[in-house]
Design a protein around this motif. Structure first.
Motif, PDB file in Angstrom:
ATOM      1  N   LEU A  67       0.828  -1.203   0.000  1.00  0.00           N
ATOM      2  CA  LEU A  67       0.000   0.000   0.000  1.00  0.00           C
ATOM      3  C   LEU A  67       0.866   1.257   0.000  1.00  0.00           C
ATOM      4  O   LEU A  67       0.644   2.190  -0.790  1.00  0.00           O
ATOM      5  N   ALA A  68       1.873   1.293   0.875  1.00  0.00           N
ATOM      6  CA  ALA A  68       2.718   2.483   0.993  1.00  0.00           C
ATOM      7  C   ALA A  68       3.456   2.777  -0.313  1.00  0.00           C
ATOM      8  O   ALA A  68       3.527   3.934  -0.758  1.00  0.00           O
ATOM      9  N   ARG A  69       3.995   1.732  -0.931  1.00  0.00           N
ATOM     10  CA  ARG A  69       4.757   1.963  -2.167  1.00  0.00           C
ATOM     11  C   ARG A  69       3.839   2.380  -3.314  1.00  0.00           C
ATOM     12  O   ARG A  69       4.196   3.224  -4.148  1.00  0.00           O
ATOM     13  N   ALA A  70       2.656   1.791  -3.356  1.00  0.00           N
ATOM     14  CA  ALA A  70       1.696   2.177  -4.394  1.00  0.00           C
ATOM     15  C   ALA A  70       1.287   3.633  -4.229  1.00  0.00           C
ATOM     16  O   ALA A  70       1.218   4.396  -5.210  1.00  0.00           O
ATOM     17  N   GLN A  71       1.015   4.034  -2.998  1.00  0.00           N
ATOM     18  CA  GLN A  71       0.650   5.431  -2.745  1.00  0.00           C
ATOM     19  C   GLN A  71       1.773   6.371  -3.159  1.00  0.00           C
ATOM     20  O   GLN A  71       1.534   7.434  -3.757  1.00  0.00           O
ATOM     21  N   GLN A  72       2.990   6.002  -2.843  1.00  0.00           N
ATOM     22  CA  GLN A  72       4.146   6.831  -3.206  1.00  0.00           C
ATOM     23  C   GLN A  72       4.264   6.961  -4.719  1.00  0.00           C
ATOM     24  O   GLN A  72       4.505   8.053  -5.247  1.00  0.00           O
ATOM     25  N   ALA A  73       4.072   5.845  -5.413  1.00  0.00           N
ATOM     26  CA  ALA A  73       4.198   5.862  -6.868  1.00  0.00           C
ATOM     27  C   ALA A  73       3.082   6.667  -7.518  1.00  0.00           C
ATOM     28  O   ALA A  73       3.307   7.389  -8.497  1.00  0.00           O
ATOM     29  N   VAL A  74       1.870   6.566  -6.982  1.00  0.00           N
ATOM     30  CA  VAL A  74       0.721   7.263  -7.559  1.00  0.00           C
ATOM     31  C   VAL A  74       0.792   8.765  -7.296  1.00  0.00           C
ATOM     32  O   VAL A  74       0.436   9.588  -8.145  1.00  0.00           O
ATOM     33  N   GLY A  75       1.233   9.130  -6.109  1.00  0.00           N
ATOM     34  CA  GLY A  75       1.369  10.540  -5.781  1.00  0.00           C
ATOM     35  C   GLY A  75       0.074  11.327  -5.861  1.00  0.00           C
ATOM     36  O   GLY A  75       0.077  12.496  -6.252  1.00  0.00           O
ATOM     37  N   GLY A  76      -1.033  10.687  -5.526  1.00  0.00           N
ATOM     38  CA  GLY A  76      -2.311  11.383  -5.479  1.00  0.00           C
ATOM     39  C   GLY A  76      -2.996  11.575  -6.817  1.00  0.00           C
ATOM     40  O   GLY A  76      -4.039  12.227  -6.893  1.00  0.00           O
ATOM     41  N   ARG A  77      -2.451  11.022  -7.899  1.00  0.00           N
ATOM     42  CA  ARG A  77      -3.053  11.236  -9.221  1.00  0.00           C
ATOM     43  C   ARG A  77      -4.379  10.509  -9.389  1.00  0.00           C
ATOM     44  O   ARG A  77      -5.271  10.991 -10.102  1.00  0.00           O
ATOM     45  N   VAL A  78      -4.512   9.328  -8.784  1.00  0.00           N
ATOM     46  CA  VAL A  78      -5.779   8.585  -8.791  1.00  0.00           C
ATOM     47  C   VAL A  78      -5.970   7.983  -7.403  1.00  0.00           C
ATOM     48  O   VAL A  78      -5.001   7.835  -6.640  1.00  0.00           O
ATOM     49  N   PRO A  79      -7.193   7.627  -7.036  1.00  0.00           N
ATOM     50  CA  PRO A  79      -7.416   7.003  -5.727  1.00  0.00           C
ATOM     51  C   PRO A  79      -6.731   5.639  -5.630  1.00  0.00           C
ATOM     52  O   PRO A  79      -6.654   4.901  -6.613  1.00  0.00           O
ATOM     53  N   VAL A  80      -6.234   5.333  -4.441  1.00  0.00           N
ATOM     54  CA  VAL A  80      -5.631   4.024  -4.175  1.00  0.00           C
ATOM     55  C   VAL A  80      -6.431   3.344  -3.070  1.00  0.00           C
ATOM     56  O   VAL A  80      -6.412   3.779  -1.913  1.00  0.00           O
ATOM     57  N   TRP A  81      -7.149   2.293  -3.444  1.00  0.00           N
ATOM     58  CA  TRP A  81      -7.884   1.465  -2.499  1.00  0.00           C
ATOM     59  C   TRP A  81      -7.033   0.237  -2.190  1.00  0.00           C
ATOM     60  O   TRP A  81      -6.083  -0.072  -2.908  1.00  0.00           O
ATOM     61  N   VAL A  82      -7.386  -0.473  -1.126  1.00  0.00           N
ATOM     62  CA  VAL A  82      -6.587  -1.628  -0.717  1.00  0.00           C
ATOM     63  C   VAL A  82      -7.503  -2.725  -0.199  1.00  0.00           C
ATOM     64  O   VAL A  82      -8.598  -2.451   0.312  1.00  0.00           O
ATOM     65  N   GLY A  83      -7.059  -3.960  -0.333  1.00  0.00           N
ATOM     66  CA  GLY A  83      -7.835  -5.089   0.142  1.00  0.00           C
ATOM     67  C   GLY A  83      -7.676  -5.308   1.634  1.00  0.00           C
ATOM     68  O   GLY A  83      -6.673  -4.941   2.238  1.00  0.00           O
ATOM     69  N   ALA A  84      -8.705  -5.901   2.235  1.00  0.00           N
ATOM     70  CA  ALA A  84      -8.662  -6.374   3.618  1.00  0.00           C
ATOM     71  C   ALA A  84      -9.598  -7.574   3.690  1.00  0.00           C
ATOM     72  O   ALA A  84     -10.522  -7.687   2.890  1.00  0.00           O
ATOM     73  N   GLY A  85      -9.356  -8.461   4.633  1.00  0.00           N
ATOM     74  CA  GLY A  85     -10.231  -9.621   4.727  1.00  0.00           C
ATOM     75  C   GLY A  85      -9.590 -10.754   5.487  1.00  0.00           C
ATOM     76  O   GLY A  85      -8.656 -10.556   6.261  1.00  0.00           O
ATOM     77  N   GLY A  86     -10.081 -11.967   5.243  1.00  0.00           N
ATOM     78  CA  GLY A  86      -9.626 -13.132   5.978  1.00  0.00           C
ATOM     79  C   GLY A  86     -10.465 -13.344   7.220  1.00  0.00           C
ATOM     80  O   GLY A  86     -11.659 -13.027   7.241  1.00  0.00           O
ATOM     81  N   GLY A  87      -9.855 -13.870   8.285  1.00  0.00           N
ATOM     82  CA  GLY A  87     -10.555 -13.969   9.557  1.00  0.00           C
ATOM     83  C   GLY A  87     -10.962 -12.588  10.037  1.00  0.00           C
ATOM     84  O   GLY A  87     -10.348 -11.583   9.661  1.00  0.00           O
ATOM     85  N   VAL A  88     -11.992 -12.536  10.872  1.00  0.00           N
ATOM     86  CA  VAL A  88     -12.561 -11.231  11.199  1.00  0.00           C
ATOM     87  C   VAL A  88     -11.555 -10.318  11.906  1.00  0.00           C
ATOM     88  O   VAL A  88     -11.537  -9.106  11.668  1.00  0.00           O
ATOM     89  N   ALA A  89     -10.673 -10.883  12.739  1.00  0.00           N
ATOM     90  CA  ALA A  89      -9.657 -10.049  13.396  1.00  0.00           C
ATOM     91  C   ALA A  89      -8.650  -9.525  12.378  1.00  0.00           C
ATOM     92  O   ALA A  89      -8.231  -8.364  12.434  1.00  0.00           O
ATOM     93  N   ALA A  90      -8.264 -10.396  11.434  1.00  0.00           N
ATOM     94  CA  ALA A  90      -7.335  -9.962  10.380  1.00  0.00           C
ATOM     95  C   ALA A  90      -7.982  -8.908   9.500  1.00  0.00           C
ATOM     96  O   ALA A  90      -7.330  -7.940   9.086  1.00  0.00           O
ATOM     97  N   ALA A  91      -9.268  -9.082   9.207  1.00  0.00           N
ATOM     98  CA  ALA A  91      -9.977  -8.098   8.395  1.00  0.00           C
ATOM     99  C   ALA A  91     -10.027  -6.748   9.096  1.00  0.00           C
ATOM    100  O   ALA A  91      -9.801  -5.698   8.489  1.00  0.00           O
ATOM    101  N   ARG A  92     -10.308  -6.767  10.390  1.00  0.00           N
ATOM    102  CA  ARG A  92     -10.365  -5.519  11.160  1.00  0.00           C
ATOM    103  C   ARG A  92      -8.996  -4.841  11.189  1.00  0.00           C
ATOM    104  O   ARG A  92      -8.885  -3.618  11.046  1.00  0.00           O
ATOM    105  N   ALA A  93      -7.937  -5.650  11.338  1.00  0.00           N
ATOM    106  CA  ALA A  93      -6.581  -5.098  11.346  1.00  0.00           C
ATOM    107  C   ALA A  93      -6.242  -4.498   9.982  1.00  0.00           C
ATOM    108  O   ALA A  93      -5.580  -3.454   9.891  1.00  0.00           O
ATOM    109  N   GLY A  94      -6.688  -5.140   8.901  1.00  0.00           N
ATOM    110  CA  GLY A  94      -6.427  -4.626   7.571  1.00  0.00           C
ATOM    111  C   GLY A  94      -7.135  -3.305   7.310  1.00  0.00           C
ATOM    112  O   GLY A  94      -6.568  -2.398   6.701  1.00  0.00           O
ATOM    113  N   VAL A  95      -8.377  -3.187   7.795  1.00  0.00           N
ATOM    114  CA  VAL A  95      -9.108  -1.929   7.641  1.00  0.00           C
ATOM    115  C   VAL A  95      -8.436  -0.827   8.455  1.00  0.00           C
ATOM    116  O   VAL A  95      -8.270   0.310   7.977  1.00  0.00           O
TER     117      VAL A  95
END
Length: 313
Positions: A67-95
């Motif tokens: 996520l960090a490297r993608a954001q750096q490369a994009v530099g705000g030119r387009v929105p950068v969304w990211v995945g989260a999921g798996g077990g509910v605790a892992a999903a919450r940590a990802g969000v």
């Protein structure tokens, strides 16, 4: 006031591959180059570390680094969304990680391994998103298939702005969209729906007829010219161009994709390598195409560009 995500998610949505080295380590420099190619090709938004980005194979630290490297490369030119999921605790940590790192939104993937009743799925989403201020799109597939009533319950979770269908049950998604819109509130009217099937262009016309014109394009990873030409044809109702691209490229690609489980990602990576992109192999349990399959893939992509040339601009 316009829905906060509509204007940024109306274009062609791209899901970048996560490049790996030959020893299967995340290659962040190659990721930056991959992301740049998507932006230069005209992607409306990027969804990193999602299905095509092999989300399920990434550790939380790798997820954060991607996520960090993608954001750096994009530099705000387009929105950068990211995945989260798996077990509910892992999903919450990802969000939570997505919010901490300033992502533009989250695609919430289904629960890992287990399934539950419709109310349990809604509770999974509610717990995973917590009090995040980020917009969240819920992925409707696998262990996370919602009934129409459960989908309507998502309207009660303020951060959830949409549902992405990876199930492919046209009758079910029609019932969900219709019942959601019939709620009659502004929130229900502005709720977003997406076609998230593999090689979504094949089903794009059917989904558009149900009021679901938005879709994600894996083809954008290796043939963005073809992906954008189809997207424009769909928007303009150009059936001649759509039929030509479907028969000359997309349907043969899907036939090859369906030969082996996991090829919805593996073939995309192989095609990106054929294009000259440094994306590396897939992580197991995904498997690489055989030499014979790669030969057929190369011809399919070449045929797609021949059709594209014949169609012109």
């Amino acid at each position: 006031m316009e829905h906060p995500t509509k204007s940024t998610l109306d274009g062609l949505l791209a899901f970048p591959l996560t490049p790996f080295t030959e020893s299967l380590e995340v290659d962040l420099d190659a990721l930056a180059a991959t992301v740049e190619r998507h932006v230069e090709a005209g992607a409306g938004a990027l969804f990193v570390a999602c299905g095509t980005g092999e989300f399920s194979s990434l550790s939380l630290d790798e997820h954060a680094a991607v996520l960090a490297r993608a954001q750096q490369a994009v530099g705000g030119r387009v929105p950068v969304w990211v995945g989260a999921g798996g077990g509910v605790a892992a999903a919450r940590a990802g969000v939570a990680l997505a919010q901490e790192q300033g992502a533009d939104g989250v695609l919430l993937l289904p629960p890992y391994l287990v399934s539950g009743p419709p109310s349990g799925l809604v509770d999974f989403v509610r717990y995973a998103v917590g009090d995040t201020q980020l917009p969240v799109i819920v992925y409707h597939r696998a262990t996370g298939v919602f009934t129409p009533s459960a989908a309507i319950s998502l309207l009660g979770i303020p951060s959830v702005v949409g549902l992405k269908d990876g199930c492919g049950d046209i009758e079910l998604i029609s019932r969900i969209v219709t019942r959601t819109r019939s709620v009659g509130t502004r929130r229900a009217e502005e709720f977003l729906f997406f076609n998230g099937l593999p090689t979504a262009e094949v089903s794009a016309r059917a989904y558009a007829s149900l009021g679901v014109p938005r879709y994600s394009s894996a083809v954008h990873c290796f043939a963005p010219e073809i992906a954008h030409r189809f997207h424009r044809a769909l928007a303009n109702g150009d059936t001649v161009a759509m039929d030509a691209l479907l028969s000359g490229f997309y349907l043969p690609l899907v036939a090859l994709r369906d030969e082996t489980p996991g090829f919805a990602v593996s073939l995309v990576k192989a095609a990106a390598r054929l294009r000259g992109d440094r994306v590396g192999p897939v992580r197991p349990p995904l498997a690489e195409p055989t030499a014979e399959q790669i030969g057929r893939l190369e011809k399919i992509v070449a045929d797609g560009h021949t059709v594209l040339k014949a169609l012109g601009r």
